[in-house]
Design an enzyme around this catalytic site. Structure first.
Site, PDB file in Angstrom:
ATOM      1  CG  HIS A  62      -1.911   0.980   1.383  1.00 39.16           C
ATOM      2  ND1 HIS A  62      -1.644   2.286   1.728  1.00 39.16           N
ATOM      3  CD2 HIS A  62      -3.249   0.898   1.199  1.00 39.16           C
ATOM      4  CE1 HIS A  62      -2.787   2.954   1.759  1.00 39.16           C
ATOM      5  NE2 HIS A  62      -3.775   2.144   1.435  1.00 39.16           N
ATOM      6  CD  GLN A  75      -6.534  -4.345   4.005  1.00 40.18           C
ATOM      7  OE1 GLN A  75      -7.507  -5.075   4.217  1.00 40.18           O
ATOM      8  NE2 GLN A  75      -6.669  -3.078   3.701  1.00 40.18           N
ATOM      9  CE  LYS A  79      -7.094  -0.143   6.115  1.00 44.38           C
ATOM     10  NZ  LYS A  79      -7.773   0.478   4.970  1.00 44.38           N
ATOM     11  CB  CYS A 137      -3.556   3.173  -1.686  1.00 42.66           C
ATOM     12  SG  CYS A 137      -4.763   4.449  -1.414  1.00 42.66           S
TER      13      CYS A 137
END
Lengths: 406, 147
Positions: free
Chosen positions: A118, A198, A221, A361
């Site tokens: 990212h 993530q 997230k 991104c």
């Protein structure tokens, strides 16, 4: 599953007059009632500037701040004094880049990252490389999204001073070979920075087991509010690093010309902190713990398997990365033949389905894969089998809208 | 949202048409237009002679909306004086911003009027205006040269 969905009020708000099917969880997740309540309670009943007031309310606010640190530490199996609160993973990674990278890297050193990073785990390292004269070197994954051991063998060498990698790719959903990376990094004395943005909502992250030097993640997230994130840093490294931001609360003593700094982790927490966000983060961690990793992983894996099999069965879909759903941690990226990702996303939106379209991104990864952009579907604990079925069925409409027969 | 208003026949056909998708020989002006958030990227080329747009073409990649918009824009400005292209540009942007709704005025846009539905879709406006903003860049530059 119904009881899980009931915890997320936004799921009951219709989108384009349809039931909302939210598949952009890799961008940000929704927040359960317990998180909303924790933030609300903090500002209703406990709002004060931590570490300042001697009055009872101030002490209570400080307790919430430090208890959240303890909760975050337990969540990733680290010591609380190795947990620094930041705005998000981006700020956490920048902290490492500026206070470690800029300080300890020099000309001729190599920073190793993956081409799938990212931008938040890429641009700061470009800046460090430029400023220090070190070189930014890339790892390249194979078509299955995995980085081969052979690639690690020669890219991690005596010049490598720092390796920064995403635990799970936000485009490919693949888990990085952290164990192999850390083993090789130890041989050469390189620091390892893990971007867990993530991974942290999809799998347990155990810092001690992973053995990395730094780890970063965002709250938003993983069902917590926006604006709160965490940096884990090994204590012995944090102690030799200069401050990142400076100002109030990160100091020991300030004189006209000189200052001494607070102990870690407070040295890295300048200014008034986002204690409401920290309370929300602690509640989100408790929420994840209350469901349990086994339930989360079983449910999410079933959805990934359903989605991947469904996409693979459609002749006009190209899926990027591994075709094995066991390699997929919440994320699948793809394109519809002959249709630009933005058109795909707009057509799905008309069915109430929210997917992401763009470069995610990760422009260097798009270039490496030879595409400008793609569509990404990413799941969370509240997604259902029905969500995935509707998503797969709606994809059938996309090419028709764009003037193709099927 | 009505998808029909967005992906109507004119837009879908123009998005896949190659008629205006080419390089321009002896181009007098070239400009690249990029939408950083989505990666849409078009290169617009014009050949202007005696104040007339003799030839125009575009290359690059993008969504159906940006591609259709580029194609429709070129159809509209080809063979026209620069001043008229400038006026059409203002009319188009006015339509997308929702500032111009007068049918008579919009008729000058010919088939590009098919993009009117975009004005109700904030997420896609940038796609429709990309080629026109690129044209604006070229024309503004030309104007500055002439001063």
């Amino acid at each position: 599953m119904k009881s899980v969905r009931d915890q997320f009020p936004i799921l009951s708000v219709p989108e384009n007059e349809k039931r909302l099917i939210y598949l952009d969880n890799a961008a940000t997740s929704f927040k359960p009632l317990s998180v909303l309540k924790a933030v609300d309670d903090y500002y209703r009943m406990d709002n004060a500037n931590p570490h300042r007031g001697v009055y009872t309310l101030g002490v209570r606010s400080t307790d919430i701040h430090e208890n959240a640190r303890l909760t975050a530490a337990r969540f990733v199996n680290a010591d609380p004094e190795e947990i620094i609160f930041t705005q998000n993973a981006t700020e956490a990674l920048n902290l490492v880049a500026y206070s470690y990278g800029m300080e300890f890297l020099k000309k001729g050193d190599e920073i190793l990252i993956s081409v799938a990073e990212h931008h938040s785990n890429l641009v700061p390292w470009q800046r460090v490389a430029k400023q220090t004269g070190s070189r930014l070197v890339y790892l390249y994954p194979g078509p299955d999204g995995r980085i081969a051991e052979e690639e690690l063998d020669w890219k991690i060498n005596s010049r490598t001073r720092l390796i920064a990698i995403a635990h799970v790719s936000n485009v490919l959903g693949t888990e990085a070979p952290v164990k192999s990376i850390v083993e090789r990094a130890r041989l050469h004395g390189a620091a390892v920075v893990l971007d867990c943005a993530q991974s942290v909502s999809h799998m347990p992250v155990d810092i001690k087991e992973l053995g990395v030097d730094f780890a970063a993640f965002s709250g938003h997230k993983m069902y917590a509010p926006m604006g709160i994130g965490v940096l884990y840093g090994k204590k012995e490294l944090l102690e030799k690093m200069p401050p990142f931001l400076s100002g109030g609360d990160m100091i020991a003593n300030v004189h006209e010309q000189t200052s001494t700094y607070a102990e870690v982790p407070r040295r890295f927490e300048a200014g008034t902190r986002n204690v409401g966000g920290e309370a929300g983060l602690a509640a989100a961690i408790e929420y994840i713990n209350s469901i349990g990793w086994e339930t989360i992983r079983t449910h999410e894996h079933a959805l990934m398997d359903q989605a991947l099999k469904g996409l693979n069965a459609l002749p006009y879909i190209t899926v990027y990365g591994s075709t094995d759903s066991r390699d997929r941690h919440g994320v699948i990226s793809f394109n519809v033949d002959g249709v630009h990702p933005h058109d795909t996303a707009t057509i799905l939106d008309s069915e109430g389905i929210a997917v992401r379209a763009g470069h995610h991104c990760a422009q260097p990864l798009m270039e490496y894969m030879g595409i400008g952009s793609c569509v990404r579907a990413s799941i969370a604990i509240y997604n259902t089998e029905e969500d995935i079925s509707v998503f797969l069925n709606s994809l059938g409409q996309v090419r028709r809208w764009m003037g193709y027969g099927a | 949202m009505e998808l029909n208003a967005l992906y109507n026949q004119i837009i879908v056909e123009n998005s896949r048409s190659n008629q205006n998708r080419h390089k321009v020989s002896d181009a007098t002006a070239t400009l690249e237009g990029v939408n950083p958030s989505c990666g849409d990227d078009i290169i617009l080329e014009l050949r202007v002679n005696d104040g007339i747009i003799e030839d125009a073409g575009f290359t690059g990649e993008g969504c159906a909306i940006s591609q259709a918009s580029a194609s429709l824009m070129i159809d509209l400005i080809l063979g026209k004086p620069v001043e008229e292209a400038q006026k059409l540009l203002e009319t188009f942007l006015g339509m997308i911003k929702g500032e111009i709704s007068d049918e008579e005025q919009l008729e000058f846009l010919e088939d590009a009027i098919a993009l009117k539905g975009i004005s109700h879709m904030p997420g896609r406006v940038k796609c429709a205006v990309l080629p026109w903003h690129t044209l604006m860049g070229i024309l503004d530059e030309k104007e500055a040269e002439n001063k």
